[in-house]
Design an enzyme around this catalytic site. Structure first.
Site, PDB file in Angstrom:
ATOM      1  N   VAL A 276       1.548 -26.079 -24.836  1.00  0.00           N
ATOM      2  CA  VAL A 276       0.645 -25.717 -23.735  1.00  0.00           C
ATOM      3  C   VAL A 276       0.259 -24.244 -23.766  1.00  0.00           C
ATOM      4  CG1 VAL A 276       1.393 -27.569 -22.215  1.00  0.00           C
ATOM      5  CG2 VAL A 276       2.648 -25.399 -22.212  1.00  0.00           C
ATOM      6  N   ALA A 326      -3.864 -14.198 -35.353  1.00  0.00           N
ATOM      7  CA  ALA A 326      -3.222 -13.305 -36.312  1.00  0.00           C
ATOM      8  C   ALA A 326      -4.190 -12.249 -36.839  1.00  0.00           C
ATOM      9  CB  ALA A 326      -2.649 -14.117 -37.473  1.00  0.00           C
ATOM     10  N   HIS A 450     -26.284 -23.334 -55.354  1.00  0.00           N
ATOM     11  CA  HIS A 450     -26.402 -24.783 -55.225  1.00  0.00           C
ATOM     12  C   HIS A 450     -25.640 -25.448 -56.355  1.00  0.00           C
ATOM     13  CE1 HIS A 450     -28.188 -28.737 -54.534  1.00  0.00           C
ATOM     14  NE2 HIS A 450     -28.383 -28.801 -55.853  1.00  0.00           N
TER      15      HIS A 450
END
Length: 474
Positions: A276, A326, A450
């Site tokens: 939680v 972090a 690509h």
């Protein structure tokens, strides 16, 4: 004369990075941390390396590979036969990764001539720190500057004591010796979703109870809806608007009682994870007379530069305001080190990315569409689905989409929101663009290789102007 130029309390991703940067800048530096590794020896790296970011990503990767082999290998013509999981070996791999990384940071401390103290650090007063440990007398260090980087710890709910046998916190949930048949999780935030994903892939039946009426309230609502759809399709049972009221131990685990609206409900699970949220670790960090103040949540009060009201005392990371991430802690550590050494530095808290390492991954930076509407800022939306990406089809990663928000008049990128494969990597392109105040057109005119998943970012930027190539523009 001071023992050190800088003493850092805490060796997590904020503290150890701050210490290294201070040493690089020529400051005589010490770092204190009380963490003890699984081998019984002092360990640096804090929660992130020991029981947080790194071990959880190791388990996420292992569980994803297992599910991929079990469910999808045949689609690629790979006949693997029966696939099983060796949980003990999986945990050993995780522990090996943790040890290699923490040892690596210890080596960096040595090479940068940082003095490490294993123990509990307490700020006595400006410039004075007490180091306490079980196996030796207290030591007193003096320094011109002290950086408080004590991190955070899991929030515990009243009446639900974590025993790491039946009821677990996020740390204990990384050490399950076996896969539970049924797993309950309280909280559908980052930690709950990631841990739920790990053990669901390995075979647990997972129910997540979330008190909020919507999933991922900080995320763009379009991303949150897509996430709920994808996770439900995978088998995560996410129940929103469910407030847990009581947990009772049973012969086979525990019984979780909760309110679903006005209805009393309960489920029986073999194990339960309480996820939680987290709170700052500031208990015992400050002597009562040191003068440093805490807010109502126990976080150290600092200004925009991470300075406390006491000259020479700074605080960073999870110990202060802002998101408990972090990378946010690390950047604040660098910024404070540079302010100490050269008098200036900068970090833009408005463009710190968020990432959830589920599958598909979720990432975002900047404003959501709901925030722009609330602030009455005119904007355009560029959307591009991974289903229209050639590379995504080739690697079977067509779930999700990229969403770019740009100012209607300025065209400056105001937010980027992503759900899909590898978006933890793709979000960094948006962060860089926003840090340079780039426009959607700037991104649209940037040549992308690509075939890559990053082409979806390019197409989303094009779509902000109604000119995406590989989708119908509306």
């Amino acid at each position: 004369m001071s023992d050190f130029d800088v003493v850092v309390i805490g060796a997590g991703p904020g503290g150890y990075v701050a210490a290294i940067r201070c040493a690089q800048l020529g400051l005589k530096t010490a770092c204190i941390d009380r963490w003890v590794g699984k081998n019984g020896k002092p360990a640096v790296g804090g929660t992130c390396l020991n029981v947080g970011c790194i071990p959880s990503k190791a388990l996420l990767n292992s569980s994803e590979r297992y599910e991929e082999m079990r469910l999808h290998a045949a689609d690629h013509g790979i006949n693997s036969g029966d696939v099983s999981i060796d949980v003990e070996k999986m945990l050993d791999r995780k522990d090996k990764i943790v040890l290699e990384l923490t040892d690596g940071i210890s080596a960096l401390f040595k090479s940068n001539k940082i003095v490490f103290y294993a123990g509990h650090g307490c700020l006595v007063e400006a410039g004075t720190v007490r180091v306490s440990s079980e196996d030796q007398d207290d030591q007193t260090l003096t320094a011109k500057h002290v950086i408080l980087a004590s991190g955070s710890q899991p929030v515990q709910l009243p009446g639900m004591a974590v025993d790491n046998k039946t009821i677990f916190d996020s740390s204990g949930a990384l050490e399950f010796p076996t896969v539970p048949k049924t797993l309950g999780i309280i909280g559908a935030g980052v930690i709950g979703l990631e841990l739920g994903s790990v053990w669901r892939r390995l075979g647990a039946e997972v129910v997540i109870l979330e008190a909020a009426q919507s999933l991922l309230g900080s995320a763009d609502s379009m991303i949150a809806r897509e996430a709920k759809k994808q996770f439900s399709r995978q088998g995560l049972d996410i129940r929103l608007g469910c407030k847990v009221t009581q947990v009772d131990n049973t012969e086979n685990g525990c019984s979780v009682h909760y309110l679903d609206g006005e209805n009393n409900e309960s489920i029986g699970v073999e194990r339960l994870i309480v996820a939680v949220g987290r709170r700052p670790v500031t208990d015992g960090l400050l002597d009562s007379n040191c003068g440093v103040a805490l807010d109502d949540n126990g976080a150290v009060l600092v200004d925009a530069d991470c300075a406390t009201a006491i000259p020479g005392v700074w605080a960073i990371g999870d110990a202060v305001r802002g998101p408990m991430l972090a990378h946010k802690a690390s950047e604040e550590g660098i910024a404070v080190a540079e302010r100490i050494a050269v008098g200036s530095s900068h970090i833009d808290h408005a463009i710190i990315p968020w990432v959830i390492y589920t599958h598909p991954e979720i990432a975002w930076v900047g404003a959501t569409e709901e925030e722009l509407k609330a602030q009455e800022i005119p904007y355009t939306v560029g959307l591009f689905p991974f289903a229209a990406s050639g590379r995504a089809k080739a690697v079977d990663a067509t779930d999700g989409f990229i969403k770019i928000l740009a100012g209607r008049d300025s065209d400056q990128i105001l937010g980027a929101h992503m759900i899909g494969s590898q978006v933890s990597e793709l979000i960094n392109e948006a962060v860089l663009a926003m840090s340079m105040e780039a426009s959607a057109e700037d991104l649209a005119r940037t040549v992308h290789a690509h075939p890559t998943l990053a082409e979806a970012v390019h197409e989303a930027a094009l779509a902000a102007h109604g000119r995406a190539i590989h989708k119908v523009n509306r």
